[in-house]
Structure formats: structure tokens, C-alpha cells
Design an enzyme around this catalytic site. Structure first.
Site, short mmCIF file in Angstrom:
data_model
loop_
_atom_site.label_atom_id
_atom_site.label_comp_id
_atom_site.label_asym_id
_atom_site.label_seq_id
_atom_site.Cartn_x
_atom_site.Cartn_y
_atom_site.Cartn_z
N LYS A 1 -2.08 -1.48 -3.95
CA LYS A 1 -2.96 -0.30 -3.87
C LYS A 1 -2.12 0.96 -3.96
CE LYS A 1 -6.07 1.80 -0.54
NZ LYS A 1 -6.67 1.68 0.78
N LYS B 1 0.86 -1.19 0.00
CA LYS B 1 0.00 0.00 0.00
C LYS B 1 0.89 1.24 0.00
CE LYS B 1 -3.70 2.39 2.39
NZ LYS B 1 -4.78 2.29 3.37
#
Ligand code: PBG
Length: 335
Positions: free
Chosen positions: A258, A203
Site C-alpha cells: 500500500k 505500508k
């Protein structure tokens, strides 16, 4: 692989592209409803539907309307949904204990969904941002630093309360060190052996999350602060591989990259390196960009979204968490 074909004019790649039938015969990747995960923002109350201005087409829903929408989604064959609670101010405290309140909004939503739609996979977000007054994903010390180990203890309690409520997949999106191992150990000890862990292993500290922070009401609390001390620097790819390796070793079943489209190189590298169930989060800013251009009439929304989904597939994703999941499921049905 290359060089085995005769040079032009012996080799004319356009021959295969001539007709629909031969294009279909050589199509490498396909979209299916199985690859879709629909996120939902949930609010307190009944019959509540609140538009999110920076995410046209996305509404925050109260639990009753959430069940209604999820029922339609389930009927289209979408396997799973991801829940994001929009908490009221009284659920936000410095110790973030609202995160493991068995009567919390998220926990009630999970129980209601599992009763109404037992076969629909429920993914819950494990991170403290909906419960912290400052909008950060962890506990903060006096210097404003997000403290790792104390946060991990809180995340373990949160993940256990999600599993207790019936969540099928817990998804830590906080990027603390060591949280996957701690959560896995606690789930095993509490007899939640089959709760899957989808780790947001890669992330990044991205500027594409803005509309999400509007949707959950975190933008004002975060102000000018950033998440750079825990999310990965967008310049780094090796670091993402190290994070994924650690999370898999600690017991993650699935991994998430992400944001999505700008990070397909990470998806491909993760796929090639680890060959485990790999997902991407097509995040709010990516969604908002397509919506804004489509609203201007500058792009064909449906075509762009389907092409985007195919790009995720081609890069090696098993699935995509996208605000477009419901639309894509409808479009695939009518194709
Ligand atoms: C926080 C969280 C974020 C998103 C999902 N969970 C934002 C952040 O890290 O600040 C962003 C998702 C999106 O932009 O669609 N735990």
C-alpha cells in the site's frame, strides 16, 4: 528466453497482434471478479448516505444501506469487503478503548453483515486511528511519539473483538512492530484459529492517503503531523521485504502492499521473494486522480481503471482493494 526467435523479418511480433483471436490466445493475464475487494466507510444511524467530496462516487453508509450495497456486490460475485468505521467524537479517547467496544459501530456492522450475507468475506481494519483523538494509528505518549508495545496490546484487544463479532479476516494496517505475532497468539488462545490475518506489511508513509483521511474525518485531527515514525519511507524497498518476512514469520496469511500503482515494484519483488497471497491497496489518492481526470474528459475512466487492474495482475497481485471494485465487477459482467 530471448534470442531464440529469428531476427526481423523472420520474427514479426505484429503477426500475433493482427486479429482478436490470436491476441486472445496469447493473453497472459486475466481479470476476474475473484480479485476484487470493495472498501466501505460506515457511519452511525439509519438511511444515511454521505458523499465524500474528495472521492466522487464514494459514500459513507449507515449499516442498513451498507447491507443493501453489499448484497448487490455479493450477487456480482465479489468475494470480500473491507470495513472502515467513521466514528463519532464520543468513541475517541486517549486509550482508544472504543476500538474493542463489542457494541461499537464496526462490531455491529460485522455482526449484521455476517447474518445477512454469511458467505461474503468480511475484512476489518486493525488500527487505532478511528478511535484516537489525534488521528494516529496508535497510542501517543507525552512527547507525541506513538508507543509501540502498549499499542500492540490495544491492537490485540481490537482484533479479538473483530473476530468475536465474526470478522473472517483481520487486517492490521498500523505498522507497529510485533503486532502480527501478538494477534496470532491471542486468536489461537481464544479459539479463533481460522481467522485469517491480512497484514499491511508494506505500508508506506504516503501522500496518496489524503482523501481517505477526509472520508474518515481524520485530516483535521492529524493536521500537519505525519506517520513517518511507523510507516515505511517511500524511498525504501529492502525495508519492505524485511517487514513482509517478519509478518509472515509471525503468522500472517496474506500480505498487502500500500499504496498500489506507484508501488508495483514492491508487489513484484514480494511476489518473487515470498510467493504468498499478495494484495495491493489502490488507495484513495489514486482513485481521486482517475476521477478528477475523467471528470475533465481527459481520460476514459473505464478503460483506465481496467488497465490499472491488469497492471496489478501483471505485477503479481492475487487481489486488489479498490474503491472501483463494484464498478469493475459490473464492467466484467458486461464484457
Ligand atoms: C489508517 C489507514 C489509512 C488508509 C487506510 N487505513 C490512512 C493512513 O494511514 O493515514 C488509507 C487508505 C486510502 O488512502 O485509501 N489505518
Amino acid at each position: 528466453m530471448f534470442g531464440i526467435r529469428a531476427p526481423y523479418p523472420g520474427n514479426r511480433p505484429r503477426r500475433m497482434r493482427l486479429d482478436s483471436f490470436s491476441r486472445r490466445m496469447m493473453q497472459e493475464h486475466h481479470l476476474t471478479v475473484d480479485m476484487l475487494i470493495q472498501p466501505y466507510f460506515i457511519v452511525e444511524g439509519t438511511n444515511q448516505r454521505q458523499a465524500v467530496p474528495s472521492m466522487p462516487g464514494v459514500d459513507r453508509l449507515s449499516i442498513d444501506l451498507l447491507v443493501e450495497s453489499a448484497t448487490a456486490l455479493h450477487a456480482l460475485g465479489v468475494p470480500a469487503i473491507a470495513l472502515f468505521p467513521v466514528t463519532e467524537d464520543d468513541a475517541k479517547t486517549d486509550d482508544c478503548s472504543g476500538a474493542w467496544n463489542p457494541e461499537g459501530l464496526l462490531q455491529r456492522a460485522v455482526r449484521t453483515l455476517k447474518t445477512a450475507l454469511p458467505e461474503l468475506g468480511i475484512i476489518t481494519d486493525v488500527a487505532l486511528d478511528p478511535y484516537s483523538p489525534h488521528g494516529h494509528d496508535g497510542l501517543m505518549n507525552e512527547e507525541g511519539y506513538i508507543i509501540n508495545d502498549e499499542t500492540v496490546d490495544a491492537l490485540v484487544r481490537q482484533a479479538l473483538s473483530h473476530a468475536e463479532a465474526g470478522a473472517d479476516i483481520v487486517a492490521p494496517s498500523d505498522m507497529m512492530d510485533g503486532r502480527i505475532g501478538a494477534i496470532r497468539e491471542a486468536l489461537e488462545a481464544a479459539d479463533h484459529r481460522n481467522t485469517r490475518i491480512l497484514s499491511y506489511a508494506a505500508k508506506f508513509a504516503s501522500s496518496f492517503y489524503g482523501p481517505f483521511r477526509d472520508a474518515v474525518g481524520a485530516s483535521a485531527a492529524l493536521g500537519k503531523s505525519n506517520k513517518n515514525s511507523y510507516q515505511i519511507d517511500p524511498s525504501n524497498s529492502d525495508e519492505a521485504m524485511h517487514e513482509i518476512a517478519a509478518d509472515l514469520q509471525e503468522g500472517a496469511d496474506m500480505i498487502m502492499v500500500k499504496p498500489g500503482l506507484p508501488y508495483l515494484d514492491i508487489v513484484r519483488r514480494a511476489r518473487d521473494t515470498f510467493a504468498v497471497p499478495t494484495y495491493a491497496y489502490h488507495v484513495s489518492g489514486e482513485y481521486a486522480m482517475i476521477k478528477a481526470a475523467a471528470a475533465q474528459g481527459w481520460i476514459d475512466e473505464k478503460a483506465v481503471v481496467l488497465e490499472t487492474m491488469m497492471a496489478f495482475r501483471r505485477a503479481g497481485c492475487d487481489g486488489v482493494l479498490t474503491y472501483y471494485a463494484h464498478d469493475v465487477a459490473n464492467w466484467l459482467k458486461s464484457c
